[in-house]
Design an enzyme around this catalytic site. Structure first.
Site: not given
Ligand code: PHB
Length: 399
Positions: A79, A208, A300, A304, A392
């Protein structure tokens, strides 16, 4: 007390056979150092526990370069950015453009499966489904730490080692042996409602979003299964949530004038994920060292947790090798500071993404507009987008 039916001598006893413990065991094996891995859980319990799915650039490098996983490159998905969505509009953060890096969508369960396969291939000593593990004599003056436990049949065993590593997760038994210790906590007044859904992907990259009703994250697993989360009250019971009610929340949080909608399908798994920030220091006591969630937890947002555990283990493998193979006992003294430097960066990053995108129960109209102001500043600024992209995709490890 049951008599000890077997006693094994090894160089490093690793309590915890999740990704952190297995990665360490693998790196030590590559360096010619023996270890024994112990875990209360069974293989199936770990392989079916859904966790986050994003790997930083250096986590992918570690898996590939150490010979632990090729699958991350073939079955994982690169990604090159994410979408930040607020006020009903999407804003892409292009990681390649700002920092020349990507992250990979490759779920933690797959990382575990690959690491377990690599250790099994190399005849690693892995002991799952044990109970009653106890760690003894790790203090600074100890010459022989030991771990005792019961096997699945109830027989008692002992593993003696030069060093013990606690990679035993957020309910660590090892962390309590660190004396004296300081713990830092932050609780959040919300949680994530996480779902796995059988539906096609809704967007090429992760979204997000800060909606009027709160945060949502649209992530992915495969072409037919998606992972999504929305902010909820920590007391929510997943059983109270029908598929229709879940889709209404998710659609409401991504809705906007551009008419964006998620592809819907049956919900095949649902759970409420707690949110907290936690750090314990030091991460070493005598012959005991902590790694991953045993020493620190992040919320979450930003994924990280696993990346931080792998970063700990990268440093730990190096200091253990210097200690055990080269006799540089002082190498262990550097571990806490080196690991914590990254831990606190990740604590800040996870906290920042969390507070920028979630709605606090007590937030006022001022707070909400200020939050939108922060997001608008970020996406209009090359510096802001670079900052997010750096965090990130993961800060480079400068040793
Ligand atoms: C996930 O795909 O479970 C996931 C992805 C990004 C995050 C948290 C969880 O920030």
């Amino acid at each position: 007390m049951t008599t000890v039916t077997s006693s094994t001598r090894t160089q490093v006893a690793i309590v915890g056979g999740g990704p952190a413990g297995l990665m360490l065991s693998h790196l030590l094996h590559v360096a010619g150092i023996e270890s024994v891995v112990l875990d209360h859980r069974t293989y199936d319990e770990i392989a079916t526990t859904h966790r986050a799915g994003i790997l930083e650039r250096d986590s992918v490098r570690l898996l590939v370069d150490s010979g632990a996983s090729d699958r991350v490159l073939t079955d994982g998905h690169e990604h090159q950015g994410i979408d930040l969505r607020f006020g009903g509009e999407s804003h892409r953060i292009d990681f390649q453009k700002y920092v020349g890096a990507s992250c990979w969508l490759y779920p933690q369960t797959e990382v575990f499966i690959d690491l377990h396969a690599a250790r099994t291939r190399d005849a690693g000593d892995l002991r799952y489904g044990i109970s009653g593990a106890e760690v003894h004599e790790v203090g600074a003056s100890s010459t022989g730490p030991r771990v005792t436990y019961l096997d699945p049949e109830g027989a008692r065993h002992e593993v003696t080692a030069e060093l013990v590593v606690g990679a035993d997760g957020s309910r660590s038994i090892c962390r309590d042996l660190v004396e004296p210790r300081t713990q830092y906590f932050r609780e959040y007044p919300f949680a994530w409602f996480g779902v796995l859904v059988e539906a096609p992907t809704s967007a090429p990259e992760l979204i997000y979003t800060r909606g009027e009703q709160g945060f949502a994250l649209i992530s992915q697993r495969t072409a037919d299964v998606q992972r999504m989360y929305f902010q909820c009250d920590p007391s929510e019971n997943p059983a109270d949530w029908s598929d229709d009610r879940i889709w209404e929340q998710l659609q409401g949080r991504v809705a906007g004038p551009d008419g964006f909608r998620l592809n819907e399908g049956p919900v095949i798994d649902k759970s409420v994920l707690p949110f907290r920030s936690f750090v314990q220091t030091p991460m070493r006591h005598g012959r005991l060292l902590l790694a991953g969630d045993a020493a620190h937890t992040v919320p979450p947002t930003g994924a990280k947790g696993l990346n931080l555990a792998l970063a700990d283990v990268r440093v730990l493998a190096e200091v253990i090798e210097r200690t055990v193979s080269k006799g540089e006992a002082e190498a262990l003294d550097t571990y806490t500071d080196r690991a914590l430097a990254r831990v606190w960066k990740a604590q800040h990053f996870s906290y920042w993404m969390t507070t920028m995108l979630h709605q606090l129960p007590e937030s006022t109209p001022f707070d909400e507009r200020r939050q939108l102001g922060e997001l608008a500043t970020l996406v209009a600024s090359e510096a802001g987008k670079t900052y997010l992209a750096e965090g990130y995709t993961g800060w480079p490890d400068r040793g």
